[in-house]
Scaffold this active site. Structure first.
Site: not given
Ligand code: AGP
Length: 608
Positions: A2, A27, A72, A97-98, A481, A485, A488, A504, A603
């Site tokens: 949010c 965000r 959100w 927010n929260g 990673e 990506k 995501e 394995h 975000k």
């Molecule tokens: C990565 O592409 C992300 N969207 C997510 O995994 C992110 O890295 C994670 O939420 C941690 O966020 P931060 O680095 O702001 O703590």
């Protein structure tokens, strides 16, 4: 997650609120809304979907003060009735927010008092609670302060009252909020980027703060209700840094910004002839002298940066290192080590799990804390004794790119400083590492040159539903990673394995429909990796191999070679990350997904 924007001015604030919300879109959100005070009445507009829709619905809305929100969903589906701001008895409007953890109990109590609930959110209880105190003659500030004492959970809130056209209230606990100071106009927002179009002067609220915001002044009260002064900062962010420019997406822009982001992050050391602990803060030398291990806590991509760092720290600095997912560590019964250096890694510095993990680590008697973060004023930085700021600039795309590679650069610096302190770095090897670091931005730039090759390759992934990423050693976290990506932003199911693990279990998945992406640096494990790739080919798997020069891997049937430059030694994981970012970006373009705002993701993950 949010976002909140609030504004009070001598002009119509609706365009300011909308532009602020647009800047917070990155965000992640599913609905949006705003409320203004107009002729003693609250005028509210809400919509599901994009802020652009809210803007269309608000063309006739005007007011000199108001609050706005992108939601959100946590409690209640994404819908107009659940969108904020929430209003109590046409008098009090709240954006939040929260998460309010005791909202069910409060809701039952307020319902018994005759309050009608029109949403499924936890936020609506805040509006009714404030109203219950305000209607008894308390000021808006006092009514908000009273309501906040009854809440359990995390919040950043903006509050306005229909009969109080000269005042906004905002407060924070657990979620970020800052005040923007203008000339006879004031603002507040979840992050600075939302306010750059109106001011650069920002005042960051601290935990438990409540603020009264007027046209020509603002006052901040701490959790005890005492009037306090919080320092004002001039934000270094520029409008351009949060604008798209010539790029199609923020993710593409941010991938291309990596050479500069790396150069900025490494600036202090690259211009010097030796490494000193002072880059982590005044107390760093004494702290580093007192540690016997490193504990890294982080989430998502930042966790992957920690996994790479473990290889560096143990091999180069000879210091034992553990890396834990913050959301697990915070609840795990573990054994605290007072001599551990607790390193938290976070792009935003506001990730709720990482903050809680840090608090948990401290509560277990581990006082040595260091944060590696991209946001100087963030909660995590303020909670840590030492810090190293990555200077990636604002990262808007939900998928983290430049934040990751700059975190790796920062972690490599930590490794070298600890290695030096522990007598494991000769003068010559220090100079050699510094030389390689100075060269890193231009090496990153040359890797970006393979973008057209990857754009073409991505066409072959458009109809895929699964993908397997392989790496070994230092590059296993890079495979993780790469897979994250791809998941995501292209919604392709992707798994990453250390290549030695194939037989394995995961080898059972391999057939002609399974693309297998291999990270193949020219390092000590290359021959082992090649044998693993043979195992894939023997099962008909299609290989996409990102190989350094001189690996003697060639394109052939079922083997697609993507040629990387020469091996970059310890810094190789940073360079091998870039083509995987590009691959996920171009596959997402093929699939037509919302690259910068992938579904269901946010975000800044400021709730648990
Ligand atoms: C990565 O592409 C992300 N969207 C997510 O995994 C992110 O890295 C994670 O939420 C941690 O966020 P931060 O680095 O702001 O703590």
């Amino acid at each position: 997650m949010c976002g909140i924007v609030g504004a009070i001015a001598h002009r119509n604030v609706v365009p300011i609120l909308l532009q602020g919300l647009q800047r917070l879109e990155y965000r992640g959100y599913d609905s949006a809304g705003l409320v203004v005070v107009n002729n003693g009445q609250l005028e509210r507009v809400r919509s599901t979907g994009r802020v652009a829709e809210l803007a269309t619905k608000s063309v006739n809305t005007q007011g000199f003060l108001g609050i706005a929100h992108t939601r959100w969903a946590t409690h209640g589906v994404p819908s107009e009735r659940n969108a904020h701001p929430h209003i109590s008895r046409e008098t009090i409007a709240v954006a939040h927010n929260g998460i309010i953890e005791n909202y069910e109990e409060l809701r039952a109590r307020l319902s018994a008092q005759g309050y009608q609930f029109t949403s499924d959110t936890d936020t609506e209880v805040i509006a009714h609670l404030i109203h219950s105190h305000y209607s008894k003659g308390n000021s808006l500030l006092a009514a908000t302060q009273m309501a906040l004492t009854e809440l359990v959970g995390a919040y950043a809130i903006g509050v306005t009252a229909a009969d109080n056209p000269n005042l906004l209230i905002c407060a924070r606990k657990g979620s970020p909020l800052l005040i923007g100071v203008g000339e006879n106009e004031h603002f507040f927002a979840s992050d600075a980027s939302a306010l750059l179009q109106v001011t650069k002067k920002m005042v960051y609220l601290e935990e438990g703060d409540v603020a009264e915001v007027n046209l020509d002044s603002y006052s901040v009260f701490n959790a005890k209700g005492e009037l306090v002064v919080r320092p004002a900062h001039i934000s270094e962010l520029t409008n351009e840094s949060v604008e798209l420019g010539d790029y199609k997406h923020y993710m593409q822009k941010e991938i291309h910004e990596q050479p500069q982001a790396l150069a900025d992050t490494l600036e202090a050391v690259c211009n010097s002839h030796s490494l000193v602990p002072g880059i982590f803060g005044a107390e760093a030398a004494a702290t580093f002298a007192d540690i016997n291990s490193v504990l890294i806590l982080a989430c998502g991509t930042s966790f992957h940066a920690g996994l790479v760092a473990r290889y560096w720290l143990e091999e180069i600095a000879g210091i034992p290192c553990n890396v834990e997912i913050a959301s697990e560590y915070r609840y795990r019964v573990s054994v605290g080590n007072p001599k551990a250096l607790v390193v938290t890694i976070s792009q935003s510095g506001e990730t709720a799990d990482t903050q809680s993990a840090l608090n948990h680590a401290k509560s277990m008697g581990q006082p040595h804390t260091l944060s590696i973060c991209n946001v100087p004023e963030s909660a995590l930085v303020r909670m840590s004794k030492l810090r190293l700021l990555t200077r990636a600039g604002p990262e808007i795309g939900v998928a983290s790119t430049k934040a990751f590679t700059t975190q790796l650069a920062a972690l490599f610096l930590l490794t070298l400083v600890l290695a030096k302190q522990r007598g494991r770095l000769t003068k010559e090897s220090e100079q050699k590492h510094l030389h390689e670091l100075r060269h890193l931005p231009s090496a990153a730039k040359s890797v970006l040159g393979i973008e057209p090759v990857i754009a073409k390759l991505a066409e072959r992934f458009a109809d895929k539903h699964h993908a397997l990423f392989l790496g070994r050693g230092l590059h296993y976290p890079i495979a993780l990673e790469g897979a994250l990506k791809l998941k995501e932003i292209s919604y392709i199911h992707a798994e990453a394995y250390p290549a030695g693990e194939l037989k394995h279990g995961p080898l059972a998945l391999v057939d002609k429909d399974m693309p297998v992406i291999a990270v193949a640096p020219n390092d000590i494990l290359l021959e082992k990796l090649k044998s693993n790739l043979q195992e894939v080919r023997a099962r008909g798997g299609e290989l996409y191999v990102f190989a350094d020069a001189n690996t003697r891997i060639h394109s052939s049937e079922g083997v697609n070679l993507i040629q990387m430059p020469e091996h970059a030694g310890y810094l190789s994981p940073i360079l091998h990350t870039i083509p995987l970012q590009l691959l996920s970006y171009y596959v997402a373009l093929q699939k037509g997904t919302d690259v910068d705002k992938p579904r269901n993701l946010a975000k800044s993950v400021t709730v648990e």
